[in-house]
Design an enzyme around this catalytic site. Structure first.
Site: not given
Lengths: 428, 428
Positions: B266, B262, B242, B373, B136, B143, B249, B208, B246, B210
């Site tokens: 996915t 993560k 993904d 975000e 990844d 971002h 993380q 996420e 948080r 992607e």
């Protein structure tokens, strides 16, 4: 403990006494098809041939699964689970015992001995398992501390999470190779001046002495392997060299961790030593000042193994040095704890997945598991037998790990060697 | 551009116009064995059946390779290489053209139409390729900037290496699943008070947005894929979610990057859109203030694709919101550049490897590719259609990505959907 005596000659210094019985994948000039083998002293028992010649005739538990011994990897054998591994190991031990219960199988069968016992030096080793995913942990706390001083400064070398969880990162399964595979010096981005990279061959190439564990139990996504089941998830151990490009690592690792500095090659020793063989050498690991959270609390406190590890370097010109001696007990978390942590969020394990311990270093001089530590980041050279100096690895250097448990009196349980030679970088 | 007109009814709003011809793995109630399929409008062409009924009779290049269409994954088809993918795509386009050169194959063959054209809604999708390794990246610069402000502070949001190389990390291949697979809220360590973790279900669960690229070219360890060859290494693209925990993380990522935050899941969209289909929508990506090092200099400046991406959320009670609209051009490096960088040190790629772009975010309100975000780290709630608020994902929420190139006038080239629903955490 007296050694298990065999009718077959096993040199006392062999890593592969009857107390061991590890498993690997072999081929020979005569038969280039990879298949399972068990080293016994200076020979390897070709399990495909042994099976084809009714070697398992006296073991009914194994018979329905015999096809696994002719496969290209250990995955299917591993998937049978630890109780079956135990039965197979004990049966092979018995076949080789001086007072074997089954003399007709091999002891009194000269034809099969000649065919199925191949001299170790005539055997080519292959990667023992097909690896689905490879995860590298960082639970050698002395290593983490020493690197922390270099990277984070002496005030705060250990991150706040470190004692609470086995810190780790996903590695690159495609770049895991068996001992003996040459390792090409990687090309990459290194910082020529501050914040100004150039493309260059790595100038600070390093080894990392680790132990690796292969997983033999799968879990569904979303369903953790709990700590009480995690011991049964470990098939066995190998030694592992997590070759590292320190200059590439230093530049690339913020903020997502090491990447190209690690994925150009990781070497593993060829023989998987079963957990059963290691149990007599179980020992406590490093003490943890933090209370471990319940999902990682392991009943068994002796959750590491006293494997005596050694790293030797031989230069292209033949100069040598022993650059590390350390015990595999210098770890903060065990492999079952790593499995419990890795899966607590539901991450699926597959049979054949590889877990690395992280670099193993002691506290005494000469016990650092990589050059980054032992040369203090390239400041203090290591002198080889003929006067050559090393800060990091040169082209043509061969790094060889060895690891062994026990004594010759009791019969050694060893890992053999994990070695690799550095090839010069490509010209790009 | 006028659309390619077909004798077969293709709704103008379909993502699967004749300009597309993506590939996926399907099964049906009638035939549960996974096999290749190509969506055309509201139907899927069953390539195993099509092949078995001499569908490729008029294309001699493909005939020696026809067995790939009955396999369980796209890997063997991908391994044939981009020139063969082009031939197959063009041939299938031709078979469906109003003025097809081969009317006898399908247009005038009602029996085969009935058998081989399955309604899309009757099809079950499977993971399109067997993934060896998954990497990844993090090349969505907006971002990275927005997260950098949250994690690194506003003075220095972007690390010094960022513009020089595609920052990335190795992901977990075993946890990549096809769209529609439920995602269980992960359990893990989160920081209750400073430096004091508890074990808890994730409280800050995020998506996420992607793009993912599948690799169709292998290289030997130690031998890079150079930038001029790297375009041929990309089989095609999918959308990728993904999923990210948080709080896990934030606690675990120092110093080796994200791990359990993560690897619990996915999701990828089921249809791999070939690079050939995307070429008409090639566009420049984000400008780079730094000069790219030679090994990543790509001749083609239009190395991104103007894919219009959208993220929709539907709560368990049916409330909805569109939470992101963004173009896939908001990336700093291209997939060929990622391949060149990933392999520059010799890391081996295998056919089926998956590369993620990193989260794609724009600069305008409503264009952020994750909640971290758009809610400014859980500070500003997003309001759903019925008044519910979200900082992060709740149990029962369904996140659905869609992505499409072009216009109905010219025939859409779309990715369909990539969706997943959050299951509650297990009780441990």
């Amino acid at each position: 403990m007296a050694p298990l005596r065999s009718w077959f000659p096993i040199p006392p210094a062999s890593h592969f006494s009857l107390a061991n019985i590890p498993f690997g994948i072999i081929s020979t000039t005569a038969n280039p098809k990879p298949r399972l083998g068990v080293p016994i002293g200076d020979h390897v028992l070709d399990l495909a041939l042994f099976t084809a010649n009714n070697g398992f005739a006296r073991q009914s538990t194994i018979q329905p699964h015999q096809h696994v011994f002719s496969e290209l990897t250990l995955n299917s054998f591993a998937a049978l689970g630890r109780p079956v591994h135990s039965v197979v190991r004990k049966y092979i031990q018995d076949v080789f015992l001086e007072n074997t219960s089954y003399p007709e199988i091999l002891k009194d069968n000269a034809a099969l001995q000649k065919e199925a016992l191949v001299p170790l030096k005539e055997v080519t080793n292959h990667l023992p398992l097909e690896i689905g995913d490879y995860t590298d942990f960082f639970v050698g706390r002395n290593h983490a501390y020493n690197c922390g001083i270099l990277f984070r400064g002496p005030e705060n070398p250990i991150a706040p999470n470190y004692d609470h969880l086995p810190v780790g990162y996903h590695g690159r399964a495609s770049s895991v190779v068996v001992s003996g595979t040459p390792i090409r010096r990687p090309f990459g981005q290194i910082e020529a001046e501050k914040n100004n990279p150039i493309q260059s061959p790595c100038l600070r190439l390093d080894f990392e002495m680790e132990m690796g564990a292969f997983v033999c139990k799968a879990n569904k996504m979303g369903e953790p392997i709990l700590i009480d089941e995690a011991e049964d998830a470990i098939f066995g151990l190998v030694m592992m060299n997590d070759w590292s490009a320190r200059d590439i690592q230093f530049w690339e690792s913020t903020p997502l961790g090491p990447f190209n500095s690690k994925n150009f090659g990781t070497s593993v020793s060829p023989w998987v030593v079963l957990i059963d063989a290691l149990e007599p050498f179980a020992a406590k690991g490093l003490p943890n000042a933090q209370q471990t959270l319940p999902y990682m609390q392991q009943k068994n406190e002796k959750n590491q193994y006293d494997i005596k590890l050694k790293v030797d370097l031989t230069s292209q010109s033949g100069q040598t040095a022993t650059v590390c001696k350390v015990s595999a007990t210098e770890l903060l978390f065990s492999f079952p704890q790593m499995v419990a942590h890795h899966t607590i969020g539901g991450c699926p394990m597959r049979v054949g997945d590889l877990l690395g311990s992280g670099t193993i270093s002691g506290n005494e001089p000469g016990s650092c598991g990589c050059f980054l530590e032992s040369t203090q980041g390239g400041k203090v050279g290591i002198t080889l037998s003929g006067g050559e100096k090393r800060m990091f690895l040169e082209d043509g250097d061969t790094v060889t790990f060895s690891g062994v448990c026990g004594t010759e009196d009791g019969g050694l349980v060893g890992f053999g060697e994990c070695s690799g030679t550095i090839l010069p970088a490509l010209k790009l």
